[in-house]
Enzyme design. Sequence first.
Site, mmCIF file in Angstrom:
data_model
loop_
_atom_site.group_PDB
_atom_site.id
_atom_site.type_symbol
_atom_site.label_atom_id
_atom_site.label_comp_id
_atom_site.label_asym_id
_atom_site.label_seq_id
_atom_site.Cartn_x
_atom_site.Cartn_y
_atom_site.Cartn_z
ATOM 1 N N ASP A 8 26.993 -7.547 -3.751
ATOM 2 C CA ASP A 8 26.599 -8.774 -4.834
ATOM 3 C C ASP A 8 27.558 -9.961 -5.010
ATOM 4 O OD1 ASP A 8 24.782 -9.749 -7.510
ATOM 5 O OD2 ASP A 8 26.680 -9.218 -7.799
ATOM 6 N N SER A 9 28.011 -10.666 -5.364
ATOM 7 C CA SER A 9 28.692 -11.922 -6.315
ATOM 8 C C SER A 9 29.554 -10.722 -7.273
ATOM 9 C CB SER A 9 28.202 -12.828 -7.354
ATOM 10 O OG SER A 9 27.605 -12.124 -7.655
ATOM 11 N N CYS A 71 21.367 -9.405 -4.334
ATOM 12 C CA CYS A 71 21.716 -10.769 -5.376
ATOM 13 C C CYS A 71 21.358 -11.842 -5.505
ATOM 14 C CB CYS A 71 23.309 -11.275 -4.841
ATOM 15 S SG CYS A 71 24.208 -13.206 -6.383
ATOM 16 N N GLU A 158 29.168 -9.552 -17.674
ATOM 17 C CA GLU A 158 30.880 -9.426 -16.489
ATOM 18 C C GLU A 158 32.147 -8.977 -17.653
ATOM 19 O OE1 GLU A 158 32.140 -10.305 -13.021
ATOM 20 O OE2 GLU A 158 29.783 -9.868 -12.789
ATOM 21 N N CYS A 192 18.251 -11.827 -12.644
ATOM 22 C CA CYS A 192 19.281 -11.688 -11.843
ATOM 23 C C CYS A 192 19.971 -10.387 -12.025
ATOM 24 C CB CYS A 192 20.443 -13.091 -12.856
ATOM 25 S SG CYS A 192 21.367 -12.533 -12.999
ATOM 26 N N HIS A 194 22.294 -8.816 -12.510
ATOM 27 C CA HIS A 194 23.301 -8.589 -14.391
ATOM 28 C C HIS A 194 22.636 -8.744 -15.317
ATOM 29 C CE1 HIS A 194 26.354 -10.617 -12.018
ATOM 30 N NE2 HIS A 194 27.029 -9.797 -13.040
HETATM 31 N N1 DGL Z 1 23.878 -11.405 -9.424
HETATM 32 C C1 DGL Z 1 23.978 -13.077 -9.745
HETATM 33 C C2 DGL Z 1 22.091 -13.336 -8.972
HETATM 34 O O1 DGL Z 1 21.960 -11.970 -8.956
HETATM 35 C C3 DGL Z 1 24.441 -13.488 -10.803
HETATM 36 C C4 DGL Z 1 25.746 -13.264 -10.596
HETATM 37 C C5 DGL Z 1 26.353 -15.090 -10.291
HETATM 38 O O2 DGL Z 1 26.184 -15.699 -11.295
HETATM 39 O O3 DGL Z 1 27.019 -14.394 -9.287
HETATM 40 O O4 DGL Z 1 21.458 -13.553 -9.202
#
Ligand code: DGL
Length: 275
Positions: A8-9, A71, A158, A192, A194
């Site tokens: 993931d990012s 992600c 975050e 997403c 998060h």
């Molecule tokens: N985890 C990323 C997603 O599911 C979003 C977070 C980011 O913008 O890096 O799209």
Amino acid sequence: MGSIGVFDSGYGGLTILKEIIRALPQYNYIYLGDNARTPYGSRSFEAVYHYTGEAVRKLFDMGAQLVILACNTASAKALRSIQQIDLPVLAPERRVLGVIRPSVEALADYSKNGHVGILATRGTVASASYPLEIEKLYGKGRFRITQLACPMWVPLVENNELEGAGAEYFVRKYLQELFAIDPEIDTIILACTHYPLLRRLIEKEVARHVKIVGQGHIVADSLKDYLRRHPEMDLRLAKEGKVSYYTTDKAELFEQIAGIFMEQKIKCEYVQICP
Ligand code: DGL
């Protein structure tokens, strides 16, 4: 014997990893968060493809046989190119899978009236990956899709701002926008990784009949099914129940925040992924 890599990012993919471990605790996992370059959500196609490619190569170097791009932004912008361009050259026997296809496949189980809201990052929304994949699988007209980017939600998560007046304001703001576009929405996909951490606030803001769908259990079920259908991959995976965490930024901070996501103490190591 290899591991299952989960990328993931940043921290968001932990909501997917948690459900995968719950469903398949016997495998070895390597989680990699590119926290130094997060967020990916507003970055260009080229940047997300480049960063995700580096992460996948790193996970392969660390022994991953199968990588889940946990992600949505990476799945939307990089998965297809990695599968079609890079994988055949890099490691034809290894696999990279994303989170969008399984989420789209599960959609039919949730929406009764076909009115669906997709909440995601700007990058995922702009890629139109969800509407395109939905049309590919179900044809035109079965679902009415409303996509909305919620760029303030990732920073809230975050920074562990999961309740309080600030978080409530931004959760309400985007949900009001969504229902102003289509008041008949009966299913919202949290597209997403998060966003599930804001679920409690999201549930407070929508009518009781609206289903809020996170992706963790969907991706876990889909991986379980994949491994059943691909015994040749399953045979290459170690089954010692080990989980290792890596970040491209500060390990201490990762341990602190990942602990909140995983609801347990996490040990993490720093790793450099850009050459
Ligand atoms: N985890 C990323 C997603 O599911 C979003 C977070 C980011 O913008 O890096 O799209």
